[in-house]
Design a protein around this motif. Structure first.
Motif, short mmCIF file in Angstrom:
data_model
loop_
_atom_site.label_atom_id
_atom_site.label_comp_id
_atom_site.label_asym_id
_atom_site.label_seq_id
_atom_site.Cartn_x
_atom_site.Cartn_y
_atom_site.Cartn_z
N ALA A 118 87.78 27.75 62.04
CA ALA A 118 87.17 26.78 62.96
C ALA A 118 85.67 26.65 62.72
O ALA A 118 85.11 25.57 62.79
CB ALA A 118 87.43 27.20 64.40
N GLN A 119 85.00 27.76 62.41
CA GLN A 119 83.56 27.72 62.20
C GLN A 119 83.19 27.27 60.78
O GLN A 119 82.05 26.97 60.51
CB GLN A 119 82.94 29.11 62.43
CG GLN A 119 82.91 29.56 63.89
CD GLN A 119 84.25 30.09 64.38
OE1 GLN A 119 85.15 30.33 63.57
NE2 GLN A 119 84.40 30.24 65.67
N GLY A 120 84.18 27.27 59.89
CA GLY A 120 83.92 26.84 58.52
C GLY A 120 83.10 27.84 57.73
O GLY A 120 82.48 27.51 56.74
N LYS A 121 83.07 29.09 58.18
CA LYS A 121 82.33 30.12 57.45
C LYS A 121 83.15 31.41 57.38
O LYS A 121 84.13 31.56 58.10
CB LYS A 121 80.99 30.40 58.13
CG LYS A 121 81.14 30.97 59.55
CD LYS A 121 79.79 31.25 60.18
CE LYS A 121 79.98 31.84 61.58
NZ LYS A 121 78.69 32.16 62.22
N GLN A 122 82.74 32.31 56.51
CA GLN A 122 83.45 33.57 56.35
C GLN A 122 82.87 34.60 57.32
O GLN A 122 81.73 35.05 57.17
CB GLN A 122 83.31 34.08 54.91
CG GLN A 122 83.94 33.15 53.86
CD GLN A 122 85.44 33.04 54.03
OE1 GLN A 122 86.17 34.01 53.90
NE2 GLN A 122 85.91 31.84 54.29
N GLN A 123 83.66 34.96 58.32
CA GLN A 123 83.19 35.92 59.31
C GLN A 123 83.10 37.33 58.74
O GLN A 123 82.22 38.10 59.08
CB GLN A 123 84.14 35.91 60.51
CG GLN A 123 83.69 36.82 61.67
CD GLN A 123 84.66 36.76 62.83
OE1 GLN A 123 85.57 35.93 62.86
NE2 GLN A 123 84.50 37.65 63.79
N TYR A 124 84.05 37.64 57.86
CA TYR A 124 84.09 38.98 57.26
C TYR A 124 83.82 38.89 55.75
O TYR A 124 84.33 38.01 55.07
CB TYR A 124 85.45 39.63 57.49
CG TYR A 124 85.88 39.65 58.93
CD1 TYR A 124 85.14 40.35 59.89
CD2 TYR A 124 87.03 38.99 59.35
CE1 TYR A 124 85.53 40.37 61.22
CE2 TYR A 124 87.43 38.99 60.68
CZ TYR A 124 86.67 39.69 61.61
OH TYR A 124 87.06 39.70 62.92
N LYS A 125 83.03 39.83 55.25
CA LYS A 125 82.69 39.84 53.82
C LYS A 125 83.78 40.50 52.98
O LYS A 125 83.85 40.29 51.78
CB LYS A 125 81.36 40.57 53.61
CG LYS A 125 80.19 39.88 54.30
CD LYS A 125 78.94 40.74 54.21
CE LYS A 125 77.79 40.09 54.98
NZ LYS A 125 76.59 40.97 55.00
#
Length: 291
Positions: free
Chosen positions: A40-47
């Motif tokens: 939903a945020q369009g980003k990677q929350q976890y590396k």
């Protein structure tokens, strides 16, 4: 009778499956989080794996890694029982006069066992597990636990709501067990061909090898299955649409997302399940030499 002597196998395989699921659940949880994360945020929350586990422990404590575990543990009991029970019965029908299976029949028996467990245990168990994990990861979780979650899902969307992703799950389990039983059988034959007897340790190592190889061969199916069982599954028209969408938006390697944590769980579980099953069958045969 056959059913009489299969009952102990069902029971002990179920206990082994539940024990393995309890020990290894955090790796399954992290794998699912990596596959569902931050769309939903369009980003990677976890590396990565360690970052994911660390963030969850910081935010929710150690037992945050066990969100949704009841489903997997409860479901692991019938899953292990169905898998080995089906394999045993199909093996008995396909075996040659010497009691052994050909390579092709081993593949067929393994695949049939995988299809049985997919329909009877794995699909509803993993659909509920995936939705519970996805829900727990949202800002305002709706489900208060396993039974409340299942009641809510069925009440809102019908019994079909816990059978989401049946197709890819059948494909994954069918291929998984065809690969695992065949590789396990071949590794065992290689080991015993030198005159050595099978032991619990050799079965554990062979089971780990079977699990390790199967993960890399079936990971794309697992990724698609997870997406089709998530809370946002409605955005995909079919499993094929899901595959094309993943490849188009994230690249081919995204089909192997979450391989590392799944590798740890499946490899270790392969060792536990196969070695316990072999030992159980040895005990049954010793207790019933006439069978």
């Amino acid at each position: 009778s056959l059913s009489h002597h299969l009952c102990p196998s069902f029971f002990h395989s179920g206990i082994a499956g539940a024990t393995e699921a309890t020990i290894m659940f955090p790796t399954e949880f992290v794998k699912t989080q990596l596959q569902l994360q931050a769309r939903a945020q369009g980003k990677q929350q976890y590396k990565g794996v360690l970052d994911c586990a660390t963030q969850i422990v910081k935010q929710k404590g150690f037992f945050g890694l066990y969100s949704g575990c009841t489903t997997l543990i409860v479901g692991s009991i019938p899953k292990a029982a169905v898998r080995f029970g089906a394999f045993s019965q199909i093996k008995a029908k396909l075996a040659g006069p010497d009691g052994k299976l050909s390579q092709l029949n081993t593949v067929a028996a393994g695949m049939s066992a995988g299809l049985c467990e997919a329909v009877l245990a794995v699909t509803p168990m993993e659909t509920v597990k995936t939705k519970l994990i996805h829900d727990a990861n949202s800002a305002n979780p709706r489900y208060r636990g396993l039974f409340h979650g299942v009641r809510t899902m069925v009440a809102e969307d019908g019994i079909g709501s816990i059978y989401k992703g049946l197709g890819p799950t059948m494909a994954r389990q069918g291929f998984n067990q065809a690969i695992r039983f065949t590789i396990f059988d071949n590794l065992n034959r290689m080991y015993t061909s030198t005159g050595r007897e099978k032991t619990a340790t050799s079965s554990f190592v062979c089971g780990m090898g079977a699990g390790f190889i199967s993960v890399y061969l079936t990971m794309p199916i697992d990724v698609v299955k997870t997406q089709m069982q998530g809370l946002e599954a409605s955005q995909y028209k079919s499993s094929f649409d899901c595959i094309s969408s993943i490849v188009k938006n994230k690249g081919v390697l995204a089909l192997w997302k979450g391989t590392t944590p799944r590798l740890g769980r499946v490899t270790f579980s392969g060792g536990i399940i196969f070695s316990s099953y072999e030992q159980i069958m040895k005990m049954i045969l010793k207790a019933s030499p006439d069978q």
